[in-house]
Design an enzyme around this catalytic site. Structure first.
Site, PDB file in Angstrom:
ATOM      1  N   GLU A 242       1.634   1.770  -3.569  1.00 62.06           N
ATOM      2  CA  GLU A 242       0.504   2.166  -4.042  1.00 62.06           C
ATOM      3  C   GLU A 242       0.100   3.991  -3.749  1.00 62.06           C
ATOM      4  O   GLU A 242      -0.301   4.522  -4.703  1.00 62.06           O
ATOM      5  CB  GLU A 242      -0.901   1.298  -3.899  1.00 62.06           C
ATOM      6  CG  GLU A 242      -0.731  -0.032  -4.250  1.00 62.06           C
ATOM      7  CD  GLU A 242      -1.682  -0.867  -3.796  1.00 62.06           C
ATOM      8  OE1 GLU A 242      -2.176  -1.775  -4.713  1.00 62.06           O
ATOM      9  OE2 GLU A 242      -1.775  -1.176  -2.742  1.00 62.06           O
TER      10      GLU A 242
ATOM     11  N   GLY B 264       0.909  -1.161   0.093  1.00 59.37           N
ATOM     12  CA  GLY B 264       0.049   0.003   0.146  1.00 59.37           C
ATOM     13  C   GLY B 264       0.969   1.317  -0.163  1.00 59.37           C
ATOM     14  O   GLY B 264       0.282   2.462  -0.561  1.00 59.37           O
TER      15      GLY B 264
END
Length: 258
Positions: A112, A109
């Site tokens: 991301e 994440g």
């Protein structure tokens, strides 16, 4: 420490800094940290004095992805209604340009989150990876989609299917990173880039961001139409008059963001 703010904020030179403040926990993107980060960006986005954002972590870790201990006990229904997933559409709705300042690990994440930014400045110590397949899952915050659009199918497949880690310089060569900065100067370099954006017309940079993002979601014909509409909107703005007048008068423009 537990009582400290989840996100540290500051505004300088038209740049709003949102710095994740859980380095001791590797800035794991817990639902609480995600909500605090999105909230800080939304608050700064509404401030007329802010014209660009910087999202940062710590020296050793930008963000190490999701909380695996929590995910380990979740099932399908938990995943479908996870509150943490609300971060990504909230980031997408930020109007002003966002610079990710990445030092150390940007994994899962965290990677991301960097990919969701408009520009990325990385310390030479930065490491990027989508390691989810090694945990028996797949990226869930846009990693597969943004990497495929940014790098093409083959390179995206390699990174997603192997979980291979990229150095800052490799990420720069692939087009993930805009600037690689020295280990001690990464945050200053990110602020410098953001301040350069902030000196432009805030109205124009917001419209320009919308135009570029449209290329990810539309056909060329539709994207060109969107660009043309945004161009016409910019032509109706006060900043266009000021910018062109200043150019003809050979002086620095004073933009008002409208």
């Amino acid at each position: 420490m537990a009582g400290d703010p989840l996100v540290l904020t500051d505004v300088r030179d038209g740049v709003a800094l949102a710095r994740m403040n859980r380095a001791g926990e590797r800035n794991v993107l817990s639902p609480e940290l995600r909500d605090a980060l999105a909230g800080a960006l939304e608050q700064a986005d509404a401030d007329p004095a802010v014209r660009c954002h910087v999202v940062a972590g710590g020296d050793e870790v930008f963000a190490a992805g999701a909380d695996i201990a929590t995910m380990a006990v979740q099932d399908f229904q938990d995943a479908m209604r996870a509150e943490g997933a609300r971060l990504w559409p909230r980031l997408r709705a930020i109007r002003k340009p966002v610079v990710a300042a990445v030092s150390g690990y940007a994994l899962g994440g965290g990677c991301e989150l960097a990919l969701a930014a408009d520009l990325v400045v990385a310390s030479e110590t930065a490491v990027f990876s989508q390691p989810e397949v090694g945990l028996g899952i797949v990226p869930g915050g846009g990693g597969t989609q943004r990497l495929a659009r940014l790098l093409g199918r083959q390179r995206a497949m390699e990174l997603v299917l192997t979980g291979r880690r990229l150095t800052a310089h490799e990420a720069r060569e692939l087009g993930i990173v805009n600037v690689v900065a020295p280990a001690g100067g990464w945050l200053d370099a990110a602020h410098e880039l953001a301040a350069k954006v902030a000196r432009r017309s805030g109205f124009a940079t917001e419209l320009a961001k919308r135009a570029v993002l449209a290329a990810e979601e539309t056909t060329l014909t539709a994207g060109l139409a969107t660009e043309r509409d945004l161009f016409a909107l910019a032509m109706a703005g006060d900043d266009r008059v000021e910018g062109m007048t200043a150019f003809l008068e050979r002086r620095r423009p004073v933009f008002r963001g409208r």
